[in-house]
Design a protein around this motif. Structure first.
Motif, PDB file in Angstrom:
ATOM      1  N   PHE A  66      29.606  26.814  10.604  1.00  0.00           N
ATOM      2  CA  PHE A  66      28.964  26.970   9.268  1.00  0.00           C
ATOM      3  C   PHE A  66      29.503  27.808   9.172  1.00  0.00           C
ATOM      4  O   PHE A  66      29.064  28.828  10.189  1.00  0.00           O
ATOM      5  CB  PHE A  66      27.545  26.982   9.832  1.00  0.00           C
ATOM      6  N   LEU A  67      29.213  29.136   8.204  1.00  0.00           N
ATOM      7  CA  LEU A  67      29.880  30.335   7.740  1.00  0.00           C
ATOM      8  C   LEU A  67      28.761  30.838   6.853  1.00  0.00           C
ATOM      9  O   LEU A  67      28.826  30.575   5.784  1.00  0.00           O
ATOM     10  CB  LEU A  67      31.275  30.584   7.317  1.00  0.00           C
ATOM     11  N   LEU A  68      28.047  31.961   7.441  1.00  0.00           N
ATOM     12  CA  LEU A  68      27.511  32.699   6.189  1.00  0.00           C
ATOM     13  C   LEU A  68      27.974  34.254   6.727  1.00  0.00           C
ATOM     14  O   LEU A  68      28.419  34.696   7.262  1.00  0.00           O
ATOM     15  CB  LEU A  68      26.002  33.207   7.260  1.00  0.00           C
ATOM     16  N   VAL A  69      28.049  34.516   5.596  1.00  0.00           N
ATOM     17  CA  VAL A  69      28.760  36.227   5.071  1.00  0.00           C
ATOM     18  C   VAL A  69      27.862  37.788   4.493  1.00  0.00           C
ATOM     19  O   VAL A  69      27.908  36.669   3.559  1.00  0.00           O
ATOM     20  CB  VAL A  69      30.212  36.567   4.307  1.00  0.00           C
ATOM     21  N   GLN A  70      27.673  37.937   5.272  1.00  0.00           N
ATOM     22  CA  GLN A  70      26.215  38.866   5.367  1.00  0.00           C
ATOM     23  C   GLN A  70      26.777  40.077   5.229  1.00  0.00           C
ATOM     24  O   GLN A  70      27.430  40.987   6.586  1.00  0.00           O
ATOM     25  CB  GLN A  70      25.440  37.900   5.307  1.00  0.00           C
ATOM     26  N   ASP A  71      26.723  40.838   4.444  1.00  0.00           N
ATOM     27  CA  ASP A  71      27.068  42.661   4.728  1.00  0.00           C
ATOM     28  C   ASP A  71      28.861  42.714   4.778  1.00  0.00           C
ATOM     29  O   ASP A  71      28.931  43.900   6.134  1.00  0.00           O
ATOM     30  CB  ASP A  71      26.062  43.224   5.493  1.00  0.00           C
ATOM     31  N   GLY A  72      29.208  41.818   4.907  1.00  0.00           N
ATOM     32  CA  GLY A  72      30.895  42.050   5.497  1.00  0.00           C
ATOM     33  C   GLY A  72      31.364  41.338   7.121  1.00  0.00           C
ATOM     34  O   GLY A  72      31.815  40.872   7.290  1.00  0.00           O
ATOM     35  N   VAL A  73      29.798  41.030   7.244  1.00  0.00           N
ATOM     36  CA  VAL A  73      30.021  40.412   8.894  1.00  0.00           C
ATOM     37  C   VAL A  73      29.540  38.637   8.771  1.00  0.00           C
ATOM     38  O   VAL A  73      29.324  38.621   7.649  1.00  0.00           O
ATOM     39  CB  VAL A  73      29.081  40.847   9.270  1.00  0.00           C
ATOM     40  N   GLY A  74      30.144  38.085   9.486  1.00  0.00           N
ATOM     41  CA  GLY A  74      30.841  36.036   9.196  1.00  0.00           C
ATOM     42  C   GLY A  74      29.747  35.726  10.666  1.00  0.00           C
ATOM     43  O   GLY A  74      29.925  36.407  11.901  1.00  0.00           O
ATOM     44  N   ARG A 107      22.121  25.217  21.956  1.00  0.00           N
ATOM     45  CA  ARG A 107      21.938  24.774  20.820  1.00  0.00           C
ATOM     46  C   ARG A 107      23.611  24.925  19.889  1.00  0.00           C
ATOM     47  O   ARG A 107      23.741  23.982  18.976  1.00  0.00           O
ATOM     48  CB  ARG A 107      21.660  26.249  19.488  1.00  0.00           C
ATOM     49  N   ASP A 108      24.478  25.886  20.638  1.00  0.00           N
ATOM     50  CA  ASP A 108      25.838  25.982  19.268  1.00  0.00           C
ATOM     51  C   ASP A 108      26.809  24.672  20.072  1.00  0.00           C
ATOM     52  O   ASP A 108      26.957  24.186  19.327  1.00  0.00           O
ATOM     53  CB  ASP A 108      26.640  26.911  19.782  1.00  0.00           C
ATOM     54  N   PRO A 109      26.146  23.917  21.264  1.00  0.00           N
ATOM     55  CA  PRO A 109      26.986  22.550  21.724  1.00  0.00           C
ATOM     56  C   PRO A 109      26.408  21.423  20.871  1.00  0.00           C
ATOM     57  O   PRO A 109      27.527  20.814  20.441  1.00  0.00           O
ATOM     58  CB  PRO A 109      27.134  23.010  23.028  1.00  0.00           C
ATOM     59  N   LEU A 110      25.554  21.263  21.077  1.00  0.00           N
ATOM     60  CA  LEU A 110      24.565  20.654  20.161  1.00  0.00           C
ATOM     61  C   LEU A 110      24.801  20.341  18.358  1.00  0.00           C
ATOM     62  O   LEU A 110      25.401  19.185  17.796  1.00  0.00           O
ATOM     63  CB  LEU A 110      23.433  19.781  19.844  1.00  0.00           C
ATOM     64  N   TYR A 111      24.971  20.813  17.555  1.00  0.00           N
ATOM     65  CA  TYR A 111      25.473  21.565  16.801  1.00  0.00           C
ATOM     66  C   TYR A 111      27.509  21.607  15.983  1.00  0.00           C
ATOM     67  O   TYR A 111      27.243  20.818  15.233  1.00  0.00           O
ATOM     68  CB  TYR A 111      25.504  23.529  16.088  1.00  0.00           C
ATOM     69  N   ARG A 112      28.054  21.944  16.925  1.00  0.00           N
ATOM     70  CA  ARG A 112      29.270  21.850  17.274  1.00  0.00           C
ATOM     71  C   ARG A 112      29.282  19.978  17.090  1.00  0.00           C
ATOM     72  O   ARG A 112      30.122  19.808  16.568  1.00  0.00           O
ATOM     73  CB  ARG A 112      30.088  22.363  17.852  1.00  0.00           C
ATOM     74  N   TRP A 113      28.731  19.594  18.054  1.00  0.00           N
ATOM     75  CA  TRP A 113      28.674  17.840  17.867  1.00  0.00           C
ATOM     76  C   TRP A 113      28.223  17.363  16.895  1.00  0.00           C
ATOM     77  O   TRP A 113      29.406  16.584  15.716  1.00  0.00           O
ATOM     78  CB  TRP A 113      28.366  16.844  18.863  1.00  0.00           C
ATOM     79  N   VAL A 114      27.667  17.769  15.525  1.00  0.00           N
ATOM     80  CA  VAL A 114      27.040  17.380  14.587  1.00  0.00           C
ATOM     81  C   VAL A 114      28.288  17.723  13.755  1.00  0.00           C
ATOM     82  O   VAL A 114      28.656  16.774  12.676  1.00  0.00           O
ATOM     83  CB  VAL A 114      26.142  17.500  14.066  1.00  0.00           C
ATOM     84  N   ALA A 115      28.532  18.890  14.022  1.00  0.00           N
ATOM     85  CA  ALA A 115      29.836  19.153  12.630  1.00  0.00           C
ATOM     86  C   ALA A 115      30.963  18.181  12.980  1.00  0.00           C
ATOM     87  O   ALA A 115      31.669  17.860  12.119  1.00  0.00           O
ATOM     88  CB  ALA A 115      30.494  20.563  13.778  1.00  0.00           C
ATOM     89  N   ARG A 116      31.411  17.959  14.737  1.00  0.00           N
ATOM     90  CA  ARG A 116      32.384  17.445  14.545  1.00  0.00           C
ATOM     91  C   ARG A 116      32.003  15.456  13.486  1.00  0.00           C
ATOM     92  O   ARG A 116      33.180  15.366  13.055  1.00  0.00           O
ATOM     93  CB  ARG A 116      33.138  17.123  15.819  1.00  0.00           C
ATOM     94  N   ASN A 117      31.035  15.639  14.188  1.00  0.00           N
ATOM     95  CA  ASN A 117      30.952  14.178  13.193  1.00  0.00           C
ATOM     96  C   ASN A 117      30.381  13.435  12.514  1.00  0.00           C
ATOM     97  O   ASN A 117      29.890  12.718  12.304  1.00  0.00           O
ATOM     98  CB  ASN A 117      30.328  12.844  14.635  1.00  0.00           C
ATOM     99  N   ARG A 118      29.909  14.810  11.537  1.00  0.00           N
ATOM    100  CA  ARG A 118      29.017  14.887  10.272  1.00  0.00           C
ATOM    101  C   ARG A 118      29.601  14.055   8.968  1.00  0.00           C
ATOM    102  O   ARG A 118      29.279  12.932   8.510  1.00  0.00           O
ATOM    103  CB  ARG A 118      28.867  16.402   9.948  1.00  0.00           C
ATOM    104  N   TYR A 119      30.751  13.812   8.942  1.00  0.00           N
ATOM    105  CA  TYR A 119      31.701  12.406   8.515  1.00  0.00           C
ATOM    106  C   TYR A 119      31.101  10.806   8.827  1.00  0.00           C
ATOM    107  O   TYR A 119      30.958  10.252   7.343  1.00  0.00           O
ATOM    108  CB  TYR A 119      32.800  12.456   7.853  1.00  0.00           C
ATOM    109  N   ARG A 120      31.360  11.104  10.246  1.00  0.00           N
ATOM    110  CA  ARG A 120      30.593   9.327  10.787  1.00  0.00           C
ATOM    111  C   ARG A 120      28.948   9.273  10.564  1.00  0.00           C
ATOM    112  O   ARG A 120      28.828   8.308  10.277  1.00  0.00           O
ATOM    113  CB  ARG A 120      31.185   9.541  11.702  1.00  0.00           C
ATOM    114  N   LEU A 121      28.769  10.380  10.426  1.00  0.00           N
ATOM    115  CA  LEU A 121      27.515  10.412  10.437  1.00  0.00           C
ATOM    116  C   LEU A 121      27.095   9.852   9.871  1.00  0.00           C
ATOM    117  O   LEU A 121      25.492   9.907   9.409  1.00  0.00           O
ATOM    118  CB  LEU A 121      26.662  10.978  11.934  1.00  0.00           C
ATOM    119  N   PHE A 122      27.216  10.792   8.420  1.00  0.00           N
ATOM    120  CA  PHE A 122      26.285  10.919   7.412  1.00  0.00           C
ATOM    121  C   PHE A 122      27.461  10.965   6.237  1.00  0.00           C
ATOM    122  O   PHE A 122      26.550  10.396   5.203  1.00  0.00           O
ATOM    123  CB  PHE A 122      25.968  12.904   6.789  1.00  0.00           C
TER     124      PHE A 122
END
Length: 141
Positions: A66-74, A107-122
Protein backbone atom coordinates in the motif's frame (compact mmCIF):
# COMPACT_ATOMS: atom_id res chain seq x y z
CA UNK A 1 6.10 8.16 -17.50
CA UNK A 2 5.37 11.73 -16.38
CA UNK A 3 3.95 12.35 -12.93
CA UNK A 4 1.90 15.49 -12.27
CA UNK A 5 4.13 16.60 -9.39
CA UNK A 6 2.11 19.75 -8.73
CA UNK A 7 -1.11 17.84 -8.09
CA UNK A 8 0.71 15.12 -6.15
CA UNK A 9 2.56 17.61 -3.94
CA UNK A 10 -0.52 19.63 -2.96
CA UNK A 11 -2.21 16.70 -1.21
CA UNK A 12 -1.22 13.30 0.13
CA UNK A 13 -1.85 10.64 -2.53
CA UNK A 14 -3.02 7.10 -1.85
CA UNK A 15 -2.15 4.63 -4.61
CA UNK A 16 -4.57 1.71 -4.70
CA UNK A 17 -5.30 -1.34 -6.84
CA UNK A 18 -8.33 -0.29 -8.88
CA UNK A 19 -9.51 -3.82 -9.66
CA UNK A 20 -9.17 -5.23 -6.13
CA UNK A 21 -12.49 -5.41 -4.25
CA UNK A 22 -10.78 -4.94 -0.87
CA UNK A 23 -8.87 -1.92 -2.17
CA UNK A 24 -12.06 -0.42 -3.59
CA UNK A 25 -13.66 -0.79 -0.18
CA UNK A 26 -10.66 1.01 1.33
CA UNK A 27 -11.20 3.84 -1.17
CA UNK A 28 -14.88 4.00 -0.20
CA UNK A 29 -13.81 4.18 3.46
CA UNK A 30 -11.42 7.07 2.69
CA UNK A 31 -14.06 8.96 0.73
CA UNK A 32 -16.58 8.52 3.55
CA UNK A 33 -14.26 9.49 6.43
CA UNK A 34 -11.97 12.08 4.84
CA UNK A 35 -14.56 14.83 5.09
CA UNK A 36 -11.96 17.57 4.57
CA UNK A 37 -10.88 16.06 1.25
CA UNK A 38 -7.19 16.02 2.16
CA UNK A 39 -6.33 12.77 0.33
CA UNK A 40 -6.16 12.23 -3.42
CA UNK A 41 -6.47 8.76 -4.93
CA UNK A 42 -4.61 7.19 -7.84
CA UNK A 43 -5.23 3.71 -9.22
CA UNK A 44 -2.05 1.71 -9.73
CA UNK A 45 -3.33 0.91 -13.23
CA UNK A 46 -3.21 4.60 -14.23
CA UNK A 47 -0.25 6.66 -15.40
CA UNK A 48 0.06 8.65 -12.17
CA UNK A 49 -0.35 5.61 -9.90
CA UNK A 50 2.21 3.57 -11.84
CA UNK A 51 4.61 6.49 -11.82
CA UNK A 52 4.30 7.00 -8.07
CA UNK A 53 4.84 3.31 -7.36
CA UNK A 54 7.97 3.23 -9.55
CA UNK A 55 9.27 6.49 -8.08
CA UNK A 56 9.08 4.97 -4.60
CA UNK A 57 10.74 1.67 -5.45
CA UNK A 58 7.60 -0.45 -5.81
CA UNK A 59 6.73 -2.53 -8.86
CA UNK A 60 3.77 -1.09 -10.76
CA UNK A 61 3.13 -4.55 -12.20
CA UNK A 62 3.11 -6.47 -8.92
CA UNK A 63 2.57 -4.12 -6.02
CA UNK A 64 1.99 -5.95 -2.79
CA UNK A 65 2.42 -2.73 -0.89
CA UNK A 66 0.00 0.00 0.00
CA UNK A 67 1.50 3.38 -0.90
CA UNK A 68 0.88 6.79 0.61
CA UNK A 69 2.90 9.67 -0.81
CA UNK A 70 2.97 12.71 1.46
CA UNK A 71 5.30 15.69 1.23
CA UNK A 72 7.38 13.80 -1.33
CA UNK A 73 7.94 10.83 1.00
CA UNK A 74 6.54 7.37 0.26
CA UNK A 75 5.09 5.32 3.11
CA UNK A 76 4.11 1.72 2.54
CA UNK A 77 2.38 -1.21 4.16
CA UNK A 78 1.01 -0.77 7.67
CA UNK A 79 2.98 2.44 8.28
CA UNK A 80 1.01 4.03 5.43
CA UNK A 81 -2.32 2.69 6.69
CA UNK A 82 -1.65 3.91 10.24
CA UNK A 83 -0.61 7.33 8.91
CA UNK A 84 -3.82 7.65 6.88
CA UNK A 85 -6.00 6.59 9.81
CA UNK A 86 -4.33 9.08 12.17
CA UNK A 87 -5.02 11.90 9.72
CA UNK A 88 -8.70 11.02 9.47
CA UNK A 89 -9.07 12.11 13.08
CA UNK A 90 -11.61 11.04 15.68
CA UNK A 91 -11.57 7.37 16.62
CA UNK A 92 -9.49 6.59 13.51
CA UNK A 93 -6.60 8.63 14.98
CA UNK A 94 -6.66 6.28 17.97
CA UNK A 95 -6.80 3.16 15.76
CA UNK A 96 -3.84 4.42 13.71
CA UNK A 97 -1.87 5.18 16.87
CA UNK A 98 -2.63 1.75 18.33
CA UNK A 99 -1.42 0.11 15.12
CA UNK A 100 1.95 1.77 15.60
CA UNK A 101 2.32 0.15 19.03
CA UNK A 102 2.55 -3.28 17.40
CA UNK A 103 6.08 -3.74 16.01
CA UNK A 104 6.34 -3.45 12.23
CA UNK A 105 8.00 -6.88 12.13
CA UNK A 106 4.71 -8.34 13.35
CA UNK A 107 2.17 -6.24 11.46
CA UNK A 108 3.78 -6.01 8.00
CA UNK A 109 4.03 -9.79 7.36
CA UNK A 110 0.30 -10.14 8.04
CA UNK A 111 -0.39 -7.19 5.74
CA UNK A 112 1.79 -8.69 2.97
CA UNK A 113 0.01 -12.04 3.27
CA UNK A 114 -3.39 -10.34 2.83
CA UNK A 115 -2.01 -8.22 -0.06
CA UNK A 116 -0.66 -11.30 -1.88
CA UNK A 117 -3.97 -13.13 -1.45
CA UNK A 118 -6.37 -10.19 -1.83
CA UNK A 119 -7.95 -11.34 -5.11
CA UNK A 120 -8.58 -14.86 -3.82
CA UNK A 121 -9.92 -13.63 -0.46
CA UNK A 122 -11.97 -10.61 -1.58
CA UNK A 123 -12.33 -10.82 -5.35
CA UNK A 124 -11.24 -8.90 -8.40
CA UNK A 125 -13.20 -6.63 -10.74
CA UNK A 126 -12.97 -6.74 -14.51
CA UNK A 127 -12.14 -3.04 -14.65
CA UNK A 128 -10.91 -0.28 -12.37
CA UNK A 129 -13.25 1.33 -9.89
CA UNK A 130 -14.73 4.43 -11.47
CA UNK A 131 -15.48 7.44 -9.27
CA UNK A 132 -18.98 8.86 -9.04
CA UNK A 133 -19.25 12.34 -10.60
CA UNK A 134 -19.35 14.05 -7.20
CA UNK A 135 -16.10 12.36 -6.08
CA UNK A 136 -14.12 12.56 -9.34
CA UNK A 137 -12.14 15.59 -8.11
CA UNK A 138 -10.50 13.32 -5.51
CA UNK A 139 -8.97 11.02 -8.17
CA UNK A 140 -5.75 11.84 -9.99
CA UNK A 141 -6.02 9.38 -12.91
Amino acid sequence: MEIDHVRCAAHPVIVFDGVCVLCSRWVDFILRHDREGRFRLAAMQGVEGRGLLAAHGLSPDDPSSFLLVQDGVGYSNTDAIARVLRQLGGRWRLVGSLMRIVPRAMRDPLYRWVARNRYRLFGKRDQCRLPAPDEAWRFID
